[in-house]
Design an enzyme around this catalytic site. Structure first.
Site, PDB file in Angstrom:
ATOM      1  N   GLY A  10       0.821  -1.200   0.000  1.00 23.31           N
ATOM      2  CA  GLY A  10       0.000   0.000   0.000  1.00 23.31           C
ATOM      3  C   GLY A  10       0.853   1.247   0.000  1.00 23.31           C
ATOM      4  N   CYS A  11       0.257   2.356   0.345  1.00 20.64           N
ATOM      5  CA  CYS A  11       0.958   3.641   0.363  1.00 20.64           C
ATOM      6  C   CYS A  11       2.229   3.531   1.198  1.00 20.64           C
ATOM      7  CB  CYS A  11       0.037   4.723   0.936  1.00 20.64           C
ATOM      8  SG  CYS A  11       0.824   6.332   1.101  1.00 20.64           S
TER       9      CYS A  11
END
Length: 168
Positions: A10-11
């Site tokens: 993810g981020c």
């Protein structure tokens, strides 16, 4: 002697913020990896994932322990997504640097599957590490500079990953 780990989940802001705090982690940097574009940037990273490179002291923290936190702070059962972030940039992946890391990654994934701690099947990719393109300075240690900034990563309370023999 130090070792290197490369993960995507993810981020990269939230991943870096939590992993950098582990005792034994010496250095982290965020960037783009696992894809097809040379000299990747935030605006042009093709099929790369947002990733984190971790330099750690194996005398103080094991690769397995880093992976345990990795699986605790992101959802490894959602393909190309973490929270509101959707797309291949946000996929779950472990990029191993040698056969030992590959073995540990596969064993840890099997433990996650057997544990029932996540409701679905783990979709984390396990691939050999390739180029890691360092992200722009504004992305490095983002949540250290902006503590109230965006993240979809958090430690789950009481989340402890048992080994399969204990989980079965």
């Amino acid at each position: 002697m130090t070792k290197r780990a490369v993960l995507a989940g993810g981020c990269f802001w939230g991943m870096q913020d939590l992993i950098r705090k582990l005792p034994g982690v010496i250095e982290t940097r965020v960037g783009y990896t696992g894809g097809d574009v040379p000299n990747a940037t935030y605006r042009n990273h093709g099929t790369h994932a947002e990733g984190i490179e971790i330099i750690f002291d194996p005398e103080r923290i094991s690769y397995r322990r880093i992976l345990e936190l990795f699986f605790q702070i992101h959802d490894p059962t959602t393909k190309d997504r973490q929270g509101n972030d959707i797309g291949t940039s946000y996929r779950s992946a472990i990029y191993y640097v040698d056969d030992e890391q590959k073995r540990i990654a596969q064993e840890t994934i099997a433990d996650v599957e057997a544990s029932g701690l996540w409701p679905g099947k783990v979709v984390t990719e396990v691939e050999p590490v390739r180029d890691f393109w360092e992200a722009e300075p504004e992305h490095q240690n983002y949540l250290e500079r902006y503590p109230n900034g965006y993240t979809c990563h958090f430690p789950r309370p009481n989340w402890v990953l048992p080994r399969r023999s204990a989980a079965e």
